[in-house]
Design a protein around this motif. Structure first.
Motif, short mmCIF file in Angstrom:
data_model
loop_
_atom_site.label_atom_id
_atom_site.label_comp_id
_atom_site.label_asym_id
_atom_site.label_seq_id
_atom_site.Cartn_x
_atom_site.Cartn_y
_atom_site.Cartn_z
N UNK A 65 -22.13 24.79 4.20
CA UNK A 65 -21.09 24.60 3.19
C UNK A 65 -20.15 25.79 3.24
N UNK A 66 -18.87 25.52 3.43
CA UNK A 66 -17.86 26.57 3.48
C UNK A 66 -17.11 26.58 2.15
N UNK A 67 -17.32 27.63 1.36
CA UNK A 67 -16.71 27.69 0.04
C UNK A 67 -15.21 27.87 0.08
N UNK A 102 -18.12 20.60 4.33
CA UNK A 102 -19.57 20.53 4.46
C UNK A 102 -19.90 19.79 5.74
N UNK A 103 -20.83 20.35 6.52
CA UNK A 103 -21.31 19.68 7.72
C UNK A 103 -22.83 19.63 7.70
N UNK A 147 -19.49 15.98 6.45
CA UNK A 147 -20.00 15.22 5.32
C UNK A 147 -18.88 15.13 4.29
N UNK A 148 -18.50 13.92 3.93
CA UNK A 148 -17.42 13.74 2.95
C UNK A 148 -18.02 13.71 1.54
N UNK A 173 -27.02 10.27 -0.83
CA UNK A 173 -26.49 9.23 0.06
C UNK A 173 -25.51 9.84 1.07
N UNK A 174 -24.65 10.73 0.60
CA UNK A 174 -23.67 11.35 1.49
C UNK A 174 -24.36 12.22 2.54
N UNK A 175 -25.40 12.96 2.13
CA UNK A 175 -26.10 13.84 3.07
C UNK A 175 -26.90 13.03 4.10
#
Length: 231
Positions: A142-144, A149-150, A156-157, A207-209
């Motif tokens: 996660x890039x703040x 997010x990947x 990841x959307x 669900x997204x992850x």
């Protein structure tokens, strides 16, 4: 905390000084809650731990030293950074403040620019995602700063609420956060939503992850009767 912004509890009994500090903190993009004495500060912390506390030593009712001691003696709040502000300039007083648990100590009069720099330094430790840092947990990154997010290198959307929820969990991997704590940290103290809202957004995040891959492990752990944890 609205929009994922860090929340600072400002404890200062001098109204003019309190408003000057609050103005500068809010101008820096921080949420500010105010307390005029030690008793009020402890009540506000009990309602929900802020991300940082600016704490004056000389307070009516309960001294700043005692407020600091009580906060640092509790397992659920001892990790909250405290910057103590004091007109006491003797080394013995500074040592006493730090020994009580304060993370930093500034003597009055102080430079506002230096105080803000110290606030940001403490927040980078307690809220790294909100300060723009990159967090990693297993194959999730996660890039703040870019709000990207990947997982396993794939994008990841996430919606803004799911992003803040994931950031909050990634800042404290392994720690169980109650629904009330998540509501406070993700939605904010002033937003009144049902605790079941947390369950809905956790489901969306899961669900997204998973991203359609049934083989991917569910990294969000449900602790019955307690809340959620990452890992």
């Amino acid at each position: 905390m609205a929009s994922g912004r860090p929340t600072v509890l400002l404890v200062e009994d001098e109204p003019a000084q309190r408003e000057v500090l609050a103005y500068n903190l809010e101008a820096a993009g921080l949420n500010v809650i105010r307390a005029g004495d030690g008793e009020e500060a402890l009540l506000l912390v009990a309602e929900g731990a802020p991300d940082l506390i600016l704490l004056d030593w000389m307070l009516p009712n309960v001294s700043g030293i005692e407020v600091c001691r009580q906060i640092k003696s509790r397992s659920d709040t001892r990790g909250v950074p405290i910057i103590m502000l004091s007109a006491r300039t003797e080394e013995v007083d500074m040592v006493r403040g730090l020994d009580t648990g304060a993370d930093d100590y500034m003597t009055k009069p102080y430079s506002l620019a230096e105080l803000m720099a110290r606030v940001q330094a403490q927040l980078r430790r307690s809220r790294p995602a909100a300060a723009g840092a990159q967090l990693e947990f297993e194959d999730i990154v996660l890039d703040g700063e870019t709000h990207r997010v990947t997982r396993g290198g794939a994008d990841i959307k996430l919606g803004p609420t799911e992003f803040r929820l994931l950031a909050t969990l990634m800042e404290r991997p392994g720690r169980v956060l109650s629904r009330e704590q998540l509501l406070d940290r993700v939605w904010g103290r002033d937003i009144h939503v049902d605790s079941r809202t947390v369950d809905v957004h956790v489901g969306r995040l899961r669900k997204a992850l998973a991203q359609g891959d049934a083989m991917r492990a569910d990294v969000i752990r449900t602790v019955r009767g307690a809340g959620y944890a990452l890992g």
